[in-house]
Design a protein around this motif. Structure first.
Motif, PDB file in Angstrom:
ATOM      1  N   ILE A 153       0.838  -1.204   0.000  1.00  0.00           N
ATOM      2  CA  ILE A 153       0.000   0.000   0.000  1.00  0.00           C
ATOM      3  C   ILE A 153       0.873   1.253   0.000  1.00  0.00           C
ATOM      4  O   ILE A 153       0.623   2.222  -0.735  1.00  0.00           O
ATOM      5  CB  ILE A 153      -0.952  -0.008   1.215  1.00  0.00           C
ATOM      6  CG1 ILE A 153      -2.032  -1.086   1.029  1.00  0.00           C
ATOM      7  CG2 ILE A 153      -1.594   1.367   1.407  1.00  0.00           C
ATOM      8  CD1 ILE A 153      -2.851  -1.345   2.276  1.00  0.00           C
ATOM      9  N   HIS A 157       0.541   3.638  -3.059  1.00  0.00           N
ATOM     10  CA  HIS A 157      -0.326   4.790  -2.770  1.00  0.00           C
ATOM     11  C   HIS A 157       0.315   5.826  -1.858  1.00  0.00           C
ATOM     12  O   HIS A 157      -0.284   6.873  -1.607  1.00  0.00           O
ATOM     13  CB  HIS A 157      -1.642   4.303  -2.139  1.00  0.00           C
ATOM     14  CG  HIS A 157      -2.472   3.470  -3.059  1.00  0.00           C
ATOM     15  ND1 HIS A 157      -3.383   4.016  -3.936  1.00  0.00           N
ATOM     16  CD2 HIS A 157      -2.530   2.125  -3.258  1.00  0.00           C
ATOM     17  CE1 HIS A 157      -3.973   3.053  -4.629  1.00  0.00           C
ATOM     18  NE2 HIS A 157      -3.471   1.894  -4.234  1.00  0.00           N
ATOM     19  N   LEU A 172      -8.408  -0.952   2.993  1.00  0.00           N
ATOM     20  CA  LEU A 172      -8.969  -1.543   1.778  1.00  0.00           C
ATOM     21  C   LEU A 172     -10.450  -1.195   1.631  1.00  0.00           C
ATOM     22  O   LEU A 172     -10.917  -0.852   0.540  1.00  0.00           O
ATOM     23  CB  LEU A 172      -8.783  -3.065   1.805  1.00  0.00           C
ATOM     24  CG  LEU A 172      -7.348  -3.588   1.725  1.00  0.00           C
ATOM     25  CD1 LEU A 172      -7.320  -5.089   1.963  1.00  0.00           C
ATOM     26  CD2 LEU A 172      -6.712  -3.258   0.379  1.00  0.00           C
ATOM     27  N   LYS A 173     -11.199  -1.270   2.736  1.00  0.00           N
ATOM     28  CA  LYS A 173     -12.629  -0.963   2.685  1.00  0.00           C
ATOM     29  C   LYS A 173     -12.862   0.503   2.354  1.00  0.00           C
ATOM     30  O   LYS A 173     -13.725   0.840   1.522  1.00  0.00           O
ATOM     31  CB  LYS A 173     -13.271  -1.322   4.025  1.00  0.00           C
ATOM     32  CG  LYS A 173     -14.773  -1.108   4.056  1.00  0.00           C
ATOM     33  CD  LYS A 173     -15.360  -1.552   5.385  1.00  0.00           C
ATOM     34  CE  LYS A 173     -16.881  -1.343   5.407  1.00  0.00           C
ATOM     35  NZ  LYS A 173     -17.473  -1.790   6.707  1.00  0.00           N
ATOM     36  N   HIS A 175     -11.016   2.497   0.673  1.00  0.00           N
ATOM     37  CA  HIS A 175     -10.644   2.828  -0.704  1.00  0.00           C
ATOM     38  C   HIS A 175     -11.307   1.922  -1.737  1.00  0.00           C
ATOM     39  O   HIS A 175     -11.052   2.054  -2.940  1.00  0.00           O
ATOM     40  CB  HIS A 175      -9.115   2.759  -0.856  1.00  0.00           C
ATOM     41  CG  HIS A 175      -8.400   3.838  -0.102  1.00  0.00           C
ATOM     42  ND1 HIS A 175      -8.176   3.770   1.252  1.00  0.00           N
ATOM     43  CD2 HIS A 175      -7.880   5.022  -0.521  1.00  0.00           C
ATOM     44  CE1 HIS A 175      -7.529   4.850   1.645  1.00  0.00           C
ATOM     45  NE2 HIS A 175      -7.358   5.637   0.595  1.00  0.00           N
ATOM     46  N   GLY A 176     -12.149   1.008  -1.282  1.00  0.00           N
ATOM     47  CA  GLY A 176     -12.893   0.156  -2.207  1.00  0.00           C
ATOM     48  C   GLY A 176     -11.999  -0.735  -3.045  1.00  0.00           C
ATOM     49  O   GLY A 176     -12.258  -0.941  -4.243  1.00  0.00           O
ATOM     50  N   VAL A 177     -10.950  -1.282  -2.424  1.00  0.00           N
ATOM     51  CA  VAL A 177      -9.965  -2.089  -3.141  1.00  0.00           C
ATOM     52  C   VAL A 177      -9.883  -3.484  -2.501  1.00  0.00           C
ATOM     53  O   VAL A 177      -9.950  -3.606  -1.275  1.00  0.00           O
ATOM     54  CB  VAL A 177      -8.569  -1.430  -3.091  1.00  0.00           C
ATOM     55  CG1 VAL A 177      -7.550  -2.271  -3.848  1.00  0.00           C
ATOM     56  CG2 VAL A 177      -8.629  -0.025  -3.663  1.00  0.00           C
ATOM     57  N   ARG A 178      -9.753  -4.504  -3.309  1.00  0.00           N
ATOM     58  CA  ARG A 178      -9.516  -5.848  -2.799  1.00  0.00           C
ATOM     59  C   ARG A 178      -8.018  -6.099  -2.712  1.00  0.00           C
ATOM     60  O   ARG A 178      -7.243  -5.561  -3.507  1.00  0.00           O
ATOM     61  CB  ARG A 178     -10.165  -6.894  -3.703  1.00  0.00           C
ATOM     62  CG  ARG A 178     -11.676  -6.764  -3.817  1.00  0.00           C
ATOM     63  CD  ARG A 178     -12.259  -7.872  -4.659  1.00  0.00           C
ATOM     64  NE  ARG A 178     -11.668  -7.904  -5.993  1.00  0.00           N
ATOM     65  CZ  ARG A 178     -11.922  -8.845  -6.890  1.00  0.00           C
ATOM     66  NH1 ARG A 178     -12.751  -9.844  -6.611  1.00  0.00           N
ATOM     67  NH2 ARG A 178     -11.347  -8.808  -8.086  1.00  0.00           N
ATOM     68  N   ASP A 179      -7.620  -6.955  -1.762  1.00  0.00           N
ATOM     69  CA  ASP A 179      -6.193  -7.193  -1.576  1.00  0.00           C
ATOM     70  C   ASP A 179      -5.533  -7.775  -2.833  1.00  0.00           C
ATOM     71  O   ASP A 179      -4.443  -7.353  -3.227  1.00  0.00           O
ATOM     72  CB  ASP A 179      -5.927  -8.098  -0.359  1.00  0.00           C
ATOM     73  CG  ASP A 179      -6.803  -9.338  -0.317  1.00  0.00           C
ATOM     74  OD1 ASP A 179      -7.426  -9.694  -1.336  1.00  0.00           O
ATOM     75  OD2 ASP A 179      -6.853  -9.965   0.766  1.00  0.00           O
ATOM     76  N   ASP A 181      -6.377  -7.306  -5.890  1.00  0.00           N
ATOM     77  CA  ASP A 181      -6.285  -6.292  -6.943  1.00  0.00           C
ATOM     78  C   ASP A 181      -5.046  -5.410  -6.759  1.00  0.00           C
ATOM     79  O   ASP A 181      -4.424  -4.990  -7.745  1.00  0.00           O
ATOM     80  CB  ASP A 181      -7.538  -5.425  -6.954  1.00  0.00           C
ATOM     81  CG  ASP A 181      -8.767  -6.196  -7.417  1.00  0.00           C
ATOM     82  OD1 ASP A 181      -8.588  -7.202  -8.134  1.00  0.00           O
ATOM     83  OD2 ASP A 181      -9.889  -5.805  -7.056  1.00  0.00           O
ATOM     84  N   LEU A 182      -4.677  -5.131  -5.507  1.00  0.00           N
ATOM     85  CA  LEU A 182      -3.440  -4.396  -5.252  1.00  0.00           C
ATOM     86  C   LEU A 182      -2.245  -5.141  -5.826  1.00  0.00           C
ATOM     87  O   LEU A 182      -1.351  -4.549  -6.434  1.00  0.00           O
ATOM     88  CB  LEU A 182      -3.240  -4.193  -3.746  1.00  0.00           C
ATOM     89  CG  LEU A 182      -3.997  -3.070  -3.054  1.00  0.00           C
ATOM     90  CD1 LEU A 182      -3.673  -3.088  -1.573  1.00  0.00           C
ATOM     91  CD2 LEU A 182      -3.653  -1.721  -3.660  1.00  0.00           C
ATOM     92  N   ARG A 185      -2.035  -4.882  -9.587  1.00  0.00           N
ATOM     93  CA  ARG A 185      -1.640  -3.562 -10.078  1.00  0.00           C
ATOM     94  C   ARG A 185      -0.135  -3.325  -9.959  1.00  0.00           C
ATOM     95  O   ARG A 185       0.417  -2.459 -10.646  1.00  0.00           O
ATOM     96  CB  ARG A 185      -2.364  -2.478  -9.273  1.00  0.00           C
ATOM     97  CG  ARG A 185      -3.855  -2.423  -9.511  1.00  0.00           C
ATOM     98  CD  ARG A 185      -4.489  -1.386  -8.581  1.00  0.00           C
ATOM     99  NE  ARG A 185      -5.937  -1.446  -8.619  1.00  0.00           N
ATOM    100  CZ  ARG A 185      -6.726  -0.745  -7.816  1.00  0.00           C
ATOM    101  NH1 ARG A 185      -6.188   0.079  -6.929  1.00  0.00           N
ATOM    102  NH2 ARG A 185      -8.032  -0.858  -7.911  1.00  0.00           N
TER     103      ARG A 185
END
Length: 217
Positions: A153, A157, A172-173, A175-179, A181-182, A185
């Motif tokens: 993270i 970010h 994660l919650k 920022h609306g991101v799943r682990d 998906d990080l 990316r």
């Protein structure tokens, strides 16, 4: 590398993790960056007998023994939280040998591939002549995989997050991101900095399987 759940199919490697689903999700996403077509599977927890469940190194050893005695797969990728292992490298090797011995394994070799990453060569007397190669990766630097996620993270970010399950889940919650998906990316370089033990095990396993890795991005 395709990482899937189940035991059917042309499995070349089994993944053995703890009871939580996060380790598996992260591994599956990370493996996509390395290999094209090696099939790695994670057995469903309900396929193990009750006595083969549990956390820590003892639970991991029981699951390895259960799989080794019921399948012909001879390569394993095992993940364990760092908090379950001693800090001293010699003590880690001693604990690995004693714990695996209690499950009927003969530990022929423990090879440190990097900090928190080992290659184990194991043998079983039953079935006779059974020999396994296990890549073991410790997750986190002090406790668990959430520390790796916090590092990821920050690199992606620029946000400093405590490496605990509560703090990482909250970020994660928010920022609306799943682990996973990080992980997808991240570049290979950032992934290797954030998850050094998982990526070490993946690279070494690829070499043993004769799988050329994808070009590093």
């Amino acid at each position: 590398m395709r990482v899937e759940a189940g035991v059917e199919g042309l499995t070349r490697v089994y993944v053995v993790t703890g009871d939580g689903p996060r380790d598996y999700r992260i591994l599956r996403a990370a493996a996509e960056k390395y290999f094209y077509n090696t099939l790695v599977k994670r057995p469903e927890p309900n396929l193990f007998p009750r006595e083969a469940r549990g956390t820590g190194l003892a639970g991991l050893a029981r699951r390895l023994a259960a799989l080794a005695r019921r399948t012909v797969v001879d390569r394993y990728l095992a993940l364990i939280d760092r908090e379950h292992l001693p800090r001293d490298r010699g003590q880690v090797e001693e604990l690995l040998r004693s714990t695996l011995r209690r499950e009927g394994f003969r530990v022929e070799q423990v090879e440190a591939l990097g900090e928190g990453c080992w290659r184990l060569t194991l043998a079983l007397d039953y079935p006779e002549g059974r020999r396994l190669r296990v890549y073991l990766a410790a997750l986190g630097w002090e406790r668990s995989i959430e520390e790796n996620l916090a590092a990821l993270i920050e690199r992606l970010h620029g946000a400093r997050v405590e490496g605990s399950k509560g703090a990482v889940n909250a970020w994660l919650k928010t920022h609306g991101v799943r682990d996973e998906d990080l992980v997808r990316r991240a570049s290979r370089r950032i992934l290797e900095e954030s998850f050094p033990t998982i990526t070490c095990a993946l690279r070494e396993l690829a070499g043993e399987l004769g799988q050329p890795p994808k070009p590093r991005a």
